[in-house]
Enzyme design. Sequence first.
Site, PDB file in Angstrom:
ATOM      1  N   LYS A  36       0.843  -1.198   0.000  1.00  0.00           N
ATOM      2  CA  LYS A  36       0.000   0.000   0.000  1.00  0.00           C
ATOM      3  C   LYS A  36       0.882   1.253   0.000  1.00  0.00           C
ATOM      4  CE  LYS A  36      -0.374  -0.033   5.007  1.00  0.00           C
ATOM      5  NZ  LYS A  36      -1.154   0.268   6.192  1.00  0.00           N
ATOM      6  N   TYR A 255      16.489  30.172   6.875  1.00  0.00           N
ATOM      7  CA  TYR A 255      15.320  30.949   7.297  1.00  0.00           C
ATOM      8  C   TYR A 255      15.268  31.132   8.809  1.00  0.00           C
ATOM      9  CZ  TYR A 255      13.187  30.565   2.659  1.00  0.00           C
ATOM     10  OH  TYR A 255      12.922  30.660   1.314  1.00  0.00           O
TER      11      TYR A 255
END
Length: 360
Positions: A36, A255
């Site tokens: 999956k 940042y």
Amino acid sequence: MHHRPTLAKINLSAILSNYQQACKLAPKARQVAVIKADAYGHGAIEVATYLEPHVPAFAVAFLDEALALRAAGIGKPILILEGLTGEEELRLAEQFNFWPMLHSNEQLLALMSLTPTPELQCWLKVDTGMHRLGLTPVDAQSWADKLCREMKQRPVLASHFSCAEVLDSPISKHQMQQLFALAAHMECEVSLANSAALIRLPQSAVGWNRPGIMLYGCPPIADKTVAELNLQVAMTVTSQIIAIREVMPGEAVGYNCRWQAEQKSRIATLAIGYADGYPRLTNSASEVFLHGQRARVVGTVSMDMLTIDISHIPEAKVGDEVELWGGNIPVNEVAAHANTIGYELLTRVTQRMHRAYLRD
């Protein structure tokens, strides 16, 4: 054509070796290969194509994942873990030999209302304590009776451990006792063991097992290494240094100035970021691997890039390959620094990261 120097190297023979290790742990049982979520980020079609000669069946989460495998030519039975609803989905399951894991009265009523009844290998999900999906044991017994009478088949009775990785968990013992008692009474096969249970709870690994994360060489148990479990890492994520600069004491990188140099530092920029699946919320202890040693990720991870401190690796240069996770930096370790688990990082590897497949 692939130009960016960032890729996930997927070793398909490692995945097969891990599947064979799951088989060795439960030689009398059968193992459904769980693929999956795009085979936990490794590429469901490529993984299924490679494993198909060796497995009795695959498992996916929902119908579209199964249909994509059929469209790619995969022929083995496919178990659909979230079940199916409504006539169209149930007829598709019959047409394509999907095994629905039916978990609610609504799904079973929809199946029984069809004429003619589809010829399906049904699995019944029993809620033994996970409390996410599943029939009560009483409802499961009544539906198993109906399926035996009206569809002339015995369903597989399945459940899911909530604490399989916990050693000697009383919850796991209770779940096992409930399912096994019901299965013995109904004379049905069971499916209970996931990767962690194959290792921790061998007594649960009978009937059909559902190995998932272990197929990809990611330990399902925190205190065990890949080597201790006889597994092989299947995915290695690498990038390259695209720039190097010197940063003076007190200067910040990235940042929000989250990281400041305490001394003169040599900082390398890599062509990988959170848009590729590397976690932005990693703490300041996450490391990468180059030139046979580790280097720390510094500053905030950006969308397309991140920075590492290579002050202690003078030979590092632009163009050098760097491992973000793989054989030297376990994915579970990177995940722990981002307050998550390896499963999430593997399944979050995005489509823009090129995958290169190794088959031998």
